[in-house]
Design a protein around this motif. Structure first.
Motif, PDB file in Angstrom:
ATOM      1  N   LYS A   1       0.837  -1.199   0.000  1.00 23.42           N
ATOM      2  CA  LYS A   1       0.000   0.000   0.000  1.00 23.42           C
ATOM      3  C   LYS A   1       0.872   1.249   0.000  1.00 23.42           C
ATOM      4  O   LYS A   1       2.083   1.185   0.228  1.00 23.42           O
TER       5      LYS A   1
ATOM      6  N   VAL B   1      -2.246  11.239  -4.896  1.00 22.29           N
ATOM      7  CA  VAL B   1      -2.473   9.972  -4.209  1.00 22.29           C
ATOM      8  C   VAL B   1      -3.923  10.010  -3.747  1.00 22.29           C
ATOM      9  O   VAL B   1      -4.296  10.841  -2.923  1.00 22.29           O
ATOM     10  N   LEU B   2      -4.750   9.123  -4.289  1.00 25.48           N
ATOM     11  CA  LEU B   2      -6.176   9.125  -3.966  1.00 25.48           C
ATOM     12  C   LEU B   2      -6.491   8.307  -2.720  1.00 25.48           C
ATOM     13  O   LEU B   2      -7.356   8.671  -1.937  1.00 25.48           O
ATOM     14  N   ASP B   3      -5.807   7.200  -2.574  1.00 29.71           N
ATOM     15  CA  ASP B   3      -5.955   6.377  -1.378  1.00 29.71           C
ATOM     16  C   ASP B   3      -4.728   5.482  -1.273  1.00 29.71           C
ATOM     17  O   ASP B   3      -3.786   5.632  -2.046  1.00 29.71           O
ATOM     18  N   GLU B   4      -4.730   4.542  -0.370  1.00 26.57           N
ATOM     19  CA  GLU B   4      -3.522   3.738  -0.140  1.00 26.57           C
ATOM     20  C   GLU B   4      -3.215   2.752  -1.264  1.00 26.57           C
ATOM     21  O   GLU B   4      -2.181   2.089  -1.245  1.00 26.57           O
ATOM     22  N   HIS B   5      -4.092   2.677  -2.261  1.00 27.72           N
ATOM     23  CA  HIS B   5      -3.859   1.770  -3.393  1.00 27.72           C
ATOM     24  C   HIS B   5      -3.956   2.455  -4.755  1.00 27.72           C
ATOM     25  O   HIS B   5      -3.831   1.777  -5.780  1.00 27.72           O
ATOM     26  N   THR B   6      -4.191   3.768  -4.788  1.00 28.32           N
ATOM     27  CA  THR B   6      -4.472   4.429  -6.067  1.00 28.32           C
ATOM     28  C   THR B   6      -3.729   5.754  -6.214  1.00 28.32           C
ATOM     29  O   THR B   6      -3.796   6.605  -5.331  1.00 28.32           O
ATOM     30  N   ILE B   7      -3.037   5.889  -7.350  1.00 33.26           N
ATOM     31  CA  ILE B   7      -2.413   7.155  -7.729  1.00 33.26           C
ATOM     32  C   ILE B   7      -3.058   7.581  -9.042  1.00 33.26           C
ATOM     33  O   ILE B   7      -3.208   6.769  -9.955  1.00 33.26           O
ATOM     34  N   ALA B   8      -3.438   8.845  -9.146  1.00 36.01           N
ATOM     35  CA  ALA B   8      -4.008   9.383 -10.383  1.00 36.01           C
ATOM     36  C   ALA B   8      -3.022  10.376 -10.971  1.00 36.01           C
ATOM     37  O   ALA B   8      -2.347  11.097 -10.245  1.00 36.01           O
TER      38      ALA B   8
END
Length: 77
Positions: free
Chosen positions: A7, A48-55
């Motif tokens: 993560k 960084v959108l959340d602990e599993h997603t980068i936009a």
């Protein structure tokens, strides 16, 4: 060598936010094509959108190869 992390921790998110530039590399499944490495600017172009997603913004440049590679449906990206 790179490491795979489960993560994006708050420390990683802070590290990403402090970068002056970073690079995204993509490659098509067809080995007869080339790898594309694109520089990205910090700030509003990455989040960084959340602990599993980068936009990131997909701003086309000389060929928009990154977008073409991401459109592949083989599940790699």
């Amino acid at each position: 060598m790179g490491k795979l992390h489960k993560k994006i921790t708050p420390e990683f998110a802070d590290f990403i936010a402090r970068q002056k530039v970073f690079f995204v590399a993509t490659a098509p499944a067809d080995v007869s094509h080339r790898v594309n490495v694109s520089p990205r600017a910090p700030g509003s172009s990455v989040a960084v959108l959340d602990e599993h997603t980068i936009a990131m913004a997909d701003l086309s440049g000389s060929g928009a190869e990154t977008a073409a590679h991401l459109m592949q449906t083989d599940g790699r990206m």
